[in-house]
Design a protein around this motif. Sequence first.
Motif, PDB file in Angstrom:
ATOM      1  N   LEU A 195      19.054  51.974 -78.324  1.00 55.14           N
ATOM      2  CA  LEU A 195      18.703  53.315 -77.842  1.00 55.14           C
ATOM      3  C   LEU A 195      19.545  53.693 -76.619  1.00 55.14           C
ATOM      4  N   GLU A 196      19.734  52.737 -75.711  1.00 54.49           N
ATOM      5  CA  GLU A 196      20.556  52.998 -74.519  1.00 54.49           C
ATOM      6  C   GLU A 196      21.984  53.357 -74.923  1.00 54.49           C
ATOM      7  N   LEU A 197      22.534  52.606 -75.856  1.00 54.64           N
ATOM      8  CA  LEU A 197      23.889  52.874 -76.316  1.00 54.64           C
ATOM      9  C   LEU A 197      23.989  54.255 -76.968  1.00 54.64           C
ATOM     10  N   TYR A 198      22.996  54.604 -77.768  1.00 58.24           N
ATOM     11  CA  TYR A 198      22.978  55.917 -78.410  1.00 58.24           C
ATOM     12  C   TYR A 198      22.957  57.031 -77.356  1.00 58.24           C
ATOM     13  N   VAL A 199      22.090  56.895 -76.356  1.00 60.18           N
ATOM     14  CA  VAL A 199      21.987  57.928 -75.312  1.00 60.18           C
ATOM     15  C   VAL A 199      23.284  58.011 -74.511  1.00 60.18           C
ATOM     16  N   ILE A 200      23.877  56.862 -74.177  1.00 52.66           N
ATOM     17  CA  ILE A 200      25.135  56.873 -73.418  1.00 52.66           C
ATOM     18  C   ILE A 200      26.236  57.560 -74.222  1.00 52.66           C
ATOM     19  N   VAL A 201      26.311  57.295 -75.520  1.00 54.94           N
ATOM     20  CA  VAL A 201      27.327  57.934 -76.361  1.00 54.94           C
ATOM     21  C   VAL A 201      27.092  59.441 -76.435  1.00 54.94           C
ATOM     22  N   GLN A 202      25.844  59.849 -76.537  1.00 54.44           N
ATOM     23  CA  GLN A 202      25.534  61.281 -76.597  1.00 54.44           C
ATOM     24  C   GLN A 202      25.907  61.981 -75.285  1.00 54.44           C
ATOM     25  N   VAL A 203      25.580  61.348 -74.155  1.00 53.52           N
ATOM     26  CA  VAL A 203      25.917  61.935 -72.854  1.00 53.52           C
ATOM     27  C   VAL A 203      27.433  61.970 -72.682  1.00 53.52           C
ATOM     28  N   ALA A 204      28.105  60.883 -73.089  1.00 50.64           N
ATOM     29  CA  ALA A 204      29.568  60.837 -72.969  1.00 50.64           C
ATOM     30  C   ALA A 204      30.212  61.905 -73.855  1.00 50.64           C
ATOM     31  N   GLY A 205      29.602  62.213 -74.998  1.00 51.13           N
ATOM     32  CA  GLY A 205      30.127  63.271 -75.860  1.00 51.13           C
ATOM     33  C   GLY A 205      30.047  64.635 -75.196  1.00 51.13           C
ATOM     34  N   GLY A 206      29.028  64.838 -74.368  1.00 55.01           N
ATOM     35  CA  GLY A 206      28.870  66.127 -73.687  1.00 55.01           C
ATOM     36  C   GLY A 206      29.620  66.209 -72.371  1.00 55.01           C
ATOM     37  N   LEU A 207      29.621  65.131 -71.603  1.00 54.90           N
ATOM     38  CA  LEU A 207      30.238  65.154 -70.275  1.00 54.90           C
ATOM     39  C   LEU A 207      31.637  64.561 -70.245  1.00 54.90           C
ATOM     40  N   GLY A 208      31.878  63.622 -71.110  1.00 55.37           N
ATOM     41  CA  GLY A 208      33.128  62.859 -71.053  1.00 55.37           C
ATOM     42  C   GLY A 208      32.822  61.449 -70.563  1.00 55.37           C
ATOM     43  N   ALA A 209      33.680  60.525 -70.946  1.00 59.07           N
ATOM     44  CA  ALA A 209      33.437  59.112 -70.625  1.00 59.07           C
ATOM     45  C   ALA A 209      33.458  58.844 -69.114  1.00 59.07           C
ATOM     46  N   GLY A 210      34.441  59.436 -68.428  1.00 56.58           N
ATOM     47  CA  GLY A 210      34.566  59.199 -66.984  1.00 56.58           C
ATOM     48  C   GLY A 210      33.349  59.693 -66.210  1.00 56.58           C
ATOM     49  N   GLN A 211      32.915  60.902 -66.504  1.00 56.15           N
ATOM     50  CA  GLN A 211      31.760  61.457 -65.798  1.00 56.15           C
ATOM     51  C   GLN A 211      30.477  60.708 -66.144  1.00 56.15           C
ATOM     52  N   THR A 212      30.381  60.204 -67.360  1.00 57.69           N
ATOM     53  CA  THR A 212      29.198  59.426 -67.751  1.00 57.69           C
ATOM     54  C   THR A 212      29.139  58.130 -66.958  1.00 57.69           C
ATOM     55  N   ILE A 213      30.275  57.477 -66.800  1.00 57.37           N
ATOM     56  CA  ILE A 213      30.315  56.237 -66.021  1.00 57.37           C
ATOM     57  C   ILE A 213      29.978  56.518 -64.563  1.00 57.37           C
ATOM     58  N   VAL A 214      30.516  57.592 -64.014  1.00 59.73           N
ATOM     59  CA  VAL A 214      30.201  57.960 -62.623  1.00 59.73           C
ATOM     60  C   VAL A 214      28.706  58.251 -62.482  1.00 59.73           C
ATOM     61  N   LEU A 215      28.146  58.971 -63.446  1.00 62.23           N
ATOM     62  CA  LEU A 215      26.720  59.293 -63.407  1.00 62.23           C
ATOM     63  C   LEU A 215      25.867  58.014 -63.456  1.00 62.23           C
ATOM     64  N   LEU A 216      26.236  57.079 -64.317  1.00 64.28           N
ATOM     65  CA  LEU A 216      25.508  55.805 -64.386  1.00 64.28           C
ATOM     66  C   LEU A 216      25.596  55.047 -63.059  1.00 64.28           C
ATOM     67  N   LEU A 217      26.770  55.059 -62.434  1.00 65.55           N
ATOM     68  CA  LEU A 217      26.937  54.377 -61.143  1.00 65.55           C
ATOM     69  C   LEU A 217      26.127  55.051 -60.038  1.00 65.55           C
ATOM     70  N   VAL A 218      26.153  56.388 -60.011  1.00 66.98           N
ATOM     71  CA  VAL A 218      25.398  57.123 -58.989  1.00 66.98           C
ATOM     72  C   VAL A 218      23.903  56.871 -59.137  1.00 66.98           C
ATOM     73  N   VAL A 219      23.403  56.916 -60.365  1.00 68.23           N
ATOM     74  CA  VAL A 219      21.979  56.670 -60.596  1.00 68.23           C
ATOM     75  C   VAL A 219      21.610  55.250 -60.163  1.00 68.23           C
ATOM     76  N   SER A 220      22.492  54.287 -60.431  1.00 70.95           N
ATOM     77  CA  SER A 220      22.222  52.905 -60.037  1.00 70.95           C
ATOM     78  C   SER A 220      22.225  52.739 -58.520  1.00 70.95           C
ATOM     79  N   VAL A 221      23.161  53.372 -57.842  1.00 68.17           N
ATOM     80  CA  VAL A 221      23.224  53.269 -56.378  1.00 68.17           C
ATOM     81  C   VAL A 221      22.009  53.934 -55.744  1.00 68.17           C
ATOM     82  N   VAL A 222      21.672  55.122 -56.198  1.00 72.28           N
ATOM     83  CA  VAL A 222      20.488  55.820 -55.673  1.00 72.28           C
ATOM     84  C   VAL A 222      19.226  55.007 -55.972  1.00 72.28           C
ATOM     85  N   GLY A 223      19.151  54.442 -57.161  1.00 69.52           N
ATOM     86  CA  GLY A 223      17.998  53.617 -57.528  1.00 69.52           C
ATOM     87  C   GLY A 223      17.888  52.375 -56.665  1.00 69.52           C
TER      88      GLY A 223
END
Length: 170
Positions: free
Chosen positions: A15-43
């Motif tokens: 499920l995580e992989l599916y959601v990441i692929v869907q988000v990357a399809g909308g935002l792009g791979a680079g922005q998805t990785i940045v978003l994952l990093l930002v969420v992890s740092v804030v968390g």
Amino acid sequence: MLAVLILLLISVPLLELYVIVQVAGGLGAGQTIVLLLVVSVVGAWMVRRSGLGVLNQIRTRLAQGELPGNELVDGLLILLAGAFMLTPGFLTDGVGLLLLFPPTRIAMRSVLVRRYSKRISVAGWSGGPSGPGGPRGPSGQGEQGGHGDPGRAGPPLDAESFSNDDDRLA
């Protein structure tokens, strides 16, 4: 229970992989990785902040001579939230963030306390007033004289006065 655990270990990463692929399809791979990093740092920052706050509450309760029951459950939920935040993915990050927000953490704590309170025993006391040990009577013992609980043979041992003499074994 084992089947549920195996199902979760297989389905959550998929499920995580599916959601990441869907988000990357909308935002792009680079922005998805940045978003994952930002969420992890804030968390991670929120886990640290919440954990230190609960630790201070535990210290305060102990200084007052009280058992920090709710605070310990909060600490466990914050630890669980930290584990979810370390797991890469948006779904686990979402669950972790929900556990970090006090209103949802309090709701989860109340569910856990209701579910497990009868299984918890502190110094011979059961989690509920009707369990073995019950409310203390005038003798300072539980309703069953302190010896009615099959898991407890008597009062707790004092480690300072306990001796391990060989003549006690004979």
